[in-house]
Design a protein around this motif. Structure first.
Motif, PDB file in Angstrom:
ATOM      1  N   VAL A  48       0.827  -1.197   0.000  1.00  0.00           N
ATOM      2  CA  VAL A  48       0.000   0.000   0.000  1.00  0.00           C
ATOM      3  C   VAL A  48       0.867   1.256   0.000  1.00  0.00           C
ATOM      4  O   VAL A  48       0.635   2.177  -0.791  1.00  0.00           O
ATOM      5  N   ALA A  49       1.854   1.293   0.891  1.00  0.00           N
ATOM      6  CA  ALA A  49       2.683   2.487   1.017  1.00  0.00           C
ATOM      7  C   ALA A  49       4.018   2.114   1.632  1.00  0.00           C
ATOM      8  O   ALA A  49       4.110   1.152   2.404  1.00  0.00           O
ATOM      9  N   SER A  50       5.045   2.889   1.291  1.00  0.00           N
ATOM     10  CA  SER A  50       6.359   2.689   1.889  1.00  0.00           C
ATOM     11  C   SER A  50       6.948   4.045   2.229  1.00  0.00           C
ATOM     12  O   SER A  50       6.597   5.070   1.636  1.00  0.00           O
ATOM     13  N   ILE A  51       7.879   4.032   3.181  1.00  0.00           N
ATOM     14  CA  ILE A  51       8.514   5.271   3.624  1.00  0.00           C
ATOM     15  C   ILE A  51       9.963   4.979   3.959  1.00  0.00           C
ATOM     16  O   ILE A  51      10.281   3.965   4.585  1.00  0.00           O
ATOM     17  N   ALA A  52      10.848   5.874   3.528  1.00  0.00           N
ATOM     18  CA  ALA A  52      12.269   5.721   3.812  1.00  0.00           C
ATOM     19  C   ALA A  52      12.542   5.886   5.306  1.00  0.00           C
ATOM     20  O   ALA A  52      11.697   6.379   6.050  1.00  0.00           O
ATOM     21  N   ASN A  53      13.725   5.459   5.724  1.00  0.00           N
ATOM     22  CA  ASN A  53      14.041   5.490   7.151  1.00  0.00           C
ATOM     23  C   ASN A  53      13.973   6.892   7.736  1.00  0.00           C
ATOM     24  O   ASN A  53      13.581   7.073   8.895  1.00  0.00           O
ATOM     25  N   THR A  54      14.318   7.902   6.931  1.00  0.00           N
ATOM     26  CA  THR A  54      14.270   9.284   7.424  1.00  0.00           C
ATOM     27  C   THR A  54      12.889   9.902   7.296  1.00  0.00           C
ATOM     28  O   THR A  54      12.631  10.976   7.820  1.00  0.00           O
ATOM     29  N   GLY A  55      12.015   9.234   6.550  1.00  0.00           N
ATOM     30  CA  GLY A  55      10.703   9.807   6.270  1.00  0.00           C
ATOM     31  C   GLY A  55      10.707  10.756   5.093  1.00  0.00           C
ATOM     32  O   GLY A  55       9.662  11.308   4.727  1.00  0.00           O
ATOM     33  N   GLY A  56      11.864  10.917   4.470  1.00  0.00           N
ATOM     34  CA  GLY A  56      11.985  11.890   3.401  1.00  0.00           C
ATOM     35  C   GLY A  56      11.452  11.442   2.059  1.00  0.00           C
ATOM     36  O   GLY A  56      11.313  12.248   1.139  1.00  0.00           O
ATOM     37  N   SER A  57      11.179  10.165   1.924  1.00  0.00           N
ATOM     38  CA  SER A  57      10.679   9.637   0.650  1.00  0.00           C
ATOM     39  C   SER A  57       9.551   8.665   0.918  1.00  0.00           C
ATOM     40  O   SER A  57       9.662   7.797   1.789  1.00  0.00           O
ATOM     41  N   THR A  58       8.462   8.809   0.178  1.00  0.00           N
ATOM     42  CA  THR A  58       7.324   7.921   0.326  1.00  0.00           C
ATOM     43  C   THR A  58       6.850   7.455  -1.053  1.00  0.00           C
ATOM     44  O   THR A  58       7.062   8.137  -2.057  1.00  0.00           O
ATOM     45  N   ASN A  59       6.214   6.292  -1.057  1.00  0.00           N
ATOM     46  CA  ASN A  59       5.627   5.765  -2.289  1.00  0.00           C
ATOM     47  C   ASN A  59       4.289   5.126  -1.962  1.00  0.00           C
ATOM     48  O   ASN A  59       4.099   4.605  -0.861  1.00  0.00           O
ATOM     49  N   TYR A  60       3.382   5.168  -2.954  1.00  0.00           N
ATOM     50  CA  TYR A  60       2.033   4.660  -2.737  1.00  0.00           C
ATOM     51  C   TYR A  60       1.569   3.816  -3.915  1.00  0.00           C
ATOM     52  O   TYR A  60       1.952   4.061  -5.064  1.00  0.00           O
ATOM     53  N   ALA A  61       0.702   2.865  -3.615  1.00  0.00           N
ATOM     54  CA  ALA A  61       0.004   2.149  -4.677  1.00  0.00           C
ATOM     55  C   ALA A  61      -0.913   3.136  -5.394  1.00  0.00           C
ATOM     56  O   ALA A  61      -1.445   4.067  -4.770  1.00  0.00           O
ATOM     57  N   ASP A  62      -1.097   2.938  -6.686  1.00  0.00           N
ATOM     58  CA  ASP A  62      -1.942   3.847  -7.462  1.00  0.00           C
ATOM     59  C   ASP A  62      -3.352   3.936  -6.873  1.00  0.00           C
ATOM     60  O   ASP A  62      -3.980   4.992  -6.913  1.00  0.00           O
ATOM     61  N   SER A  63      -3.820   2.845  -6.316  1.00  0.00           N
ATOM     62  CA  SER A  63      -5.193   2.783  -5.820  1.00  0.00           C
ATOM     63  C   SER A  63      -5.423   3.662  -4.586  1.00  0.00           C
ATOM     64  O   SER A  63      -6.578   3.954  -4.251  1.00  0.00           O
TER      65      SER A  63
END
Length: 120
Positions: A48-63
């Protein structure tokens, strides 16, 4: 030992909001990227979602883009998922995931899951 404890699931009406939390222990949280997965009945587990260890980068499923927000507090060893504009198709068990680096390998750890049901 590594522990991931999710909370915050429940029943919500379509269009509503819900916030999930995952408290982590047993590893260096601030050095570890974190992920939220979900699994609906009869379907495979999906990222569904991911976040880098610092919180500076995130990614999401298109849905879920534009509706869900992943964040973290490295002082509290806690991962969050804020879910807005929920739809019935968001109904699933939501899992916190930590790919922990140990002995030159990444080992996936999972929480117990928390049920999210979107229904009127």
């Amino acid at each position: 030992q590594v522990q991931l404890v999710e909370s915050g699931g429940g029943l919500v009406q379509p269009g509503g909001s819900l916030g999930l939390s995952c408290v982590a222990s047993g590893f260096t949280f601030s050095s570890t990227a974190m992920r939220w997965y979900r699994q609906a009945p009869g379907k495979e587990r999906e990222l569904v979602a991911s976040i880098a260890n610092t919180g500076g980068s995130t990614n999401y499923a298109d849905s879920v883009k534009g509706r869900f927000t992943v964040s973290r507090d490295n002082f509290k060893n806690t991962l969050y998922l804020q879910m807005n504009s929920l739809k019935p198709e968001d109904t699933a068990v939501y899992y916190c995931n930590a790919p922990v680096y140990s002995n030159f390998n990444f080992i996936d750890y999972w929480g117990q899951g928390t049920q999210v049901t979107v229904s009127s």
